[in-house]
Design a protein around this motif. Structure first.
Motif: not given
Length: 168
Positions: A55-75
């Motif tokens: 669960q902790r790994e999934a939560e961490s990955l979820g946060n990373e995925l969100q950050g990566l998606q935002e970076r891809l959209q913005n940059e």
């Protein structure tokens, strides 16, 4: 005078009869009775211990995925092609791992719930039977099944949980 006494007695009997019938109906939220039981709390704690790391790994990955998606959209448009492709590949890889963890956690939860329910069902039936006998209940309904009642129906959920906890 006798007629008046007879009418009063008849009305009294009807009120008592209606009251007796109303007391024969009670409400039971069996899910709450089970989930509030000591064995359910123990089962939940055990499951959390088993899948906590996932669960902790999934939560961490979820946060990373969100950050990566935002970076891809913005940059993404301003990134060199190789960097954007690398970011997309990382997103896909982490997305696959996230989905795998989500499925593993869901399967573990289903297994745990099934095992708990299989063991709890006989005890729940026994606890419900004891409460039904103790209160002379003829009709037992779930809270969601009550469309209307002109008075509060007795809720035996807590009593069922207490008896459930006392059974070995």
């Amino acid at each position: 005078m006798r007629k008046l006494t007879g009418v009063v007695c008849l009305l009294g009997a009807m009120v008592l009869s209606a009251q007796a019938q109303a007391d024969e109906v009670a409400v039971l939220d069996w899910r709450a009775a089970l989930m509030n039981s000591e064995s359910a709390q123990s089962s939940i704690s055990q499951l959390e211990g088993e899948i906590g790391d996932q669960q902790r790994e999934a939560e961490s990955l979820g946060n990373e995925l969100q950050g990566l998606q935002e970076r891809l959209q913005n940059e993404g448009d301003a990134m060199p092609e190789a960097e954007r492709e690398s970011l997309i590949a990382e997103l896909q890889e982490k997305g696959n791992r996230f989905e795998q963890l989500r499925q593993e956690i869901g399967q573990a939860q289903q297994r745990s719930e099934q095992q708990f329910l299989e063991g709890a069902e006989p005890k729940l039936e026994q606890a419900v039977d004891q409460v039904i006998d103790r209160h002379g209940i003829e009709v037992l309904v779930e809270p969601q099944g009550v469309l209307h009642s002109s008075r509060d129906l007795p809720n035996v959920t807590e009593e069922v949980t207490q008896i459930f906890n006392s059974l070995n």
